[in-house]
Write a protein that holds these residues in place. Sequence first.
Motif, PDB file in Angstrom:
ATOM      1  N   LEU A   1       0.825  -1.205   0.000  1.00  0.00           N
ATOM      2  CA  LEU A   1       0.000   0.000   0.000  1.00  0.00           C
ATOM      3  C   LEU A   1       0.864   1.262   0.000  1.00  0.00           C
ATOM      4  O   LEU A   1       0.546   2.254  -0.662  1.00  0.00           O
ATOM      5  N   SER A   2       1.976   1.211   0.726  1.00  0.00           N
ATOM      6  CA  SER A   2       2.873   2.362   0.786  1.00  0.00           C
ATOM      7  C   SER A   2       3.597   2.574  -0.532  1.00  0.00           C
ATOM      8  O   SER A   2       3.875   3.715  -0.931  1.00  0.00           O
ATOM      9  N   ALA A   3       3.938   1.475  -1.226  1.00  0.00           N
ATOM     10  CA  ALA A   3       4.580   1.608  -2.534  1.00  0.00           C
ATOM     11  C   ALA A   3       3.599   2.159  -3.571  1.00  0.00           C
ATOM     12  O   ALA A   3       3.978   2.918  -4.468  1.00  0.00           O
ATOM     13  N   ARG A   4       2.340   1.786  -3.410  1.00  0.00           N
ATOM     14  CA  ARG A   4       1.310   2.260  -4.347  1.00  0.00           C
ATOM     15  C   ARG A   4       0.979   3.732  -4.106  1.00  0.00           C
ATOM     16  O   ARG A   4       0.757   4.496  -5.054  1.00  0.00           O
ATOM     17  N   ASN A   5       0.946   4.143  -2.839  1.00  0.00           N
ATOM     18  CA  ASN A   5       0.658   5.535  -2.478  1.00  0.00           C
ATOM     19  C   ASN A   5       1.721   6.009  -1.490  1.00  0.00           C
ATOM     20  O   ASN A   5       1.483   6.023  -0.273  1.00  0.00           O
ATOM     21  N   PRO A   6       2.898   6.380  -1.985  1.00  0.00           N
ATOM     22  CA  PRO A   6       4.014   6.698  -1.081  1.00  0.00           C
ATOM     23  C   PRO A   6       3.811   7.967  -0.265  1.00  0.00           C
ATOM     24  O   PRO A   6       4.365   8.096   0.825  1.00  0.00           O
ATOM     25  N   GLU A   7       3.025   8.910  -0.767  1.00  0.00           N
ATOM     26  CA  GLU A   7       2.822  10.168  -0.056  1.00  0.00           C
ATOM     27  C   GLU A   7       1.446  10.169   0.594  1.00  0.00           C
ATOM     28  O   GLU A   7       0.425  10.218  -0.092  1.00  0.00           O
ATOM     29  N   PRO A   8       1.392  10.121   1.935  1.00  0.00           N
ATOM     30  CA  PRO A   8       0.085  10.118   2.599  1.00  0.00           C
ATOM     31  C   PRO A   8      -0.639  11.439   2.414  1.00  0.00           C
ATOM     32  O   PRO A   8      -0.017  12.509   2.380  1.00  0.00           O
ATOM     33  N   GLU A   9      -1.933  11.355   2.276  1.00  0.00           N
ATOM     34  CA  GLU A   9      -2.746  12.556   2.141  1.00  0.00           C
ATOM     35  C   GLU A   9      -2.885  13.239   3.499  1.00  0.00           C
ATOM     36  O   GLU A   9      -3.216  12.592   4.504  1.00  0.00           O
ATOM     37  N   PHE A  10      -2.627  14.527   3.535  1.00  0.00           N
ATOM     38  CA  PHE A  10      -2.691  15.270   4.796  1.00  0.00           C
ATOM     39  C   PHE A  10      -4.113  15.306   5.327  1.00  0.00           C
ATOM     40  O   PHE A  10      -5.064  15.586   4.599  1.00  0.00           O
ATOM     41  N   ILE A  11      -4.255  14.981   6.613  1.00  0.00           N
ATOM     42  CA  ILE A  11      -5.547  15.052   7.298  1.00  0.00           C
ATOM     43  C   ILE A  11      -5.345  15.889   8.554  1.00  0.00           C
ATOM     44  O   ILE A  11      -4.485  15.550   9.385  1.00  0.00           O
ATOM     45  N   PRO A  12      -6.075  16.972   8.715  1.00  0.00           N
ATOM     46  CA  PRO A  12      -5.876  17.827   9.898  1.00  0.00           C
ATOM     47  C   PRO A  12      -6.167  17.063  11.188  1.00  0.00           C
ATOM     48  O   PRO A  12      -7.154  16.330  11.270  1.00  0.00           O
ATOM     49  N   ALA A  13      -5.311  17.267  12.170  1.00  0.00           N
ATOM     50  CA  ALA A  13      -5.416  16.510  13.420  1.00  0.00           C
ATOM     51  C   ALA A  13      -6.392  17.175  14.383  1.00  0.00           C
ATOM     52  O   ALA A  13      -6.033  17.615  15.485  1.00  0.00           O
ATOM     53  N   THR A  14      -7.653  17.243  13.973  1.00  0.00           N
ATOM     54  CA  THR A  14      -8.685  17.748  14.872  1.00  0.00           C
ATOM     55  C   THR A  14      -8.980  16.699  15.945  1.00  0.00           C
ATOM     56  O   THR A  14      -8.641  15.516  15.771  1.00  0.00           O
ATOM     57  N   PRO A  15      -9.600  17.097  17.049  1.00  0.00           N
ATOM     58  CA  PRO A  15      -9.910  16.100  18.091  1.00  0.00           C
ATOM     59  C   PRO A  15     -10.720  14.910  17.572  1.00  0.00           C
ATOM     60  O   PRO A  15     -10.460  13.769  17.949  1.00  0.00           O
ATOM     61  N   ALA A  16     -11.677  15.179  16.673  1.00  0.00           N
ATOM     62  CA  ALA A  16     -12.497  14.096  16.129  1.00  0.00           C
ATOM     63  C   ALA A  16     -11.666  13.158  15.262  1.00  0.00           C
ATOM     64  O   ALA A  16     -11.811  11.931  15.322  1.00  0.00           O
TER      65      ALA A  16
END
Length: 336
Positions: free
Chosen positions: A165-180
Motif C-alpha cells: 500500500l505504501s509503494a502504491r501511495n508513497p505520499e500520505p494525504e494530509f488530514i488535519p489533526a482535529t480532536p475528532a
Amino acid sequence: MLAICFMLIGMIALGGYTRLTGSGLSIMDWRPITGMIPPLSHAEWERQFALYKTIPQYKILHDGFGLAGFQKIFWAEWIHRFWGRLMGFVLLLPLIWFAVTGVLSRRLTARLILFFVLGGLQGAIGWFMVASGFNPDSTAVAPVRLVLHLCCAFALYIAILWTALSARNPEPEFIPATPAVVRVHRLAWLVCCIVATTIIAGGFTAGTHAGFSYNTFPLMDGHLIPAGYARLHPFWLNWFQNIAAVQFDHRLLATCTAALIGGTIFLGLRTPQLGRPAQDALMLMGWMVLLQYALGVTTLLLVVPVWAGTVHQTCAALLLTTAIIVLHRLRGVGRV
C-alpha cells in the motif's frame, strides 16, 4: 506484492481446509526442495501411506480408509505446501529482476529480502507445528503451535500488505489533526488490535476443536457465560485449554470487535475531515465485519462444516485487510 498478498489469503484458506479435513499430518517428512514433487509411482504412494499408518491419527480416526482415502488428504496438504513454495518464487524472481534493473530502492530491496527469509521461516514453523501431531498421545497438532503458525502467517501478511500500500501511495494525504480525527485514528488502531486478538482466539478455538461444542447462539448450554468457564487452575489456563472458556472468549471478542467497528464507522462518517477515501474504507470494513460475524454464527450452528470453517477463516483475513487499509489511509493525520 499485492499478488503475494492475494496468494497469502489463499494460503490461509488452504490452511483452514487442511486443518478441518485432518489433512495436515498426512505428509510425514519435510523436504523443502524435493517435496515439491508429489509421489509419481505406486511404490512411493505406498511408502507415504505406510509412514502415515504409524501415527495415532490414522489408528484412531482413519483406520482402514485405504490408499484412496489417504491420497485425498495427502493432496490437500501437498497443495498447501506447494502453494507456499510457489509464493517464494513469485517473490524472489521479480525481486531479483527489479533489483538488478535498479527499479527498487535499497531499503525496499532489503525489506523484500527479509520477507523472503521470513516466508521460509514460516515453512519451518509449519513443520514445527505438524511434528507436534506425531506424538503417541495425539491425533492433532498442538493448539499453541497451530496459533503460532497462524499468527506468523498474519504478521507476514500485514507487513507485505502495508509495504504494498505504501509503494502504491508513497505520499500520505494530509488530514488535519482535529480532536475528532485523532479519536477516529486511535479507534482504528484499537480495531486492528482487537481484530488480531480475535483471530488469535479463533486459532485456539480451532486448535482445541471448541467449535464442535455449545452449538447454540447466543447462549451456551442455556447460559450467557458457560458454567464451566473457570474450572481450570491456575485461572489463565482456561483461556487456552478450557473449551467452554475458549469458545466464550472468541464469541465475546467477536462481539466487541463488531461493536467497536460500528462505533468507529459512526464517528468516522460524522467527521468529514477524514476525507472520502478513509470513509469509504471504513464502510468496507463495516460490511466485512457483518459478513464475518454472520459466518461465525453460521459455522457454529452448523457444527463447523468444512466449507463454513474455511470461509470463516478466509474472511478473517479479509476483515483484517480492511482494518489495515483504514489505518493506512489515516497515516497522514497531522502530517504536513
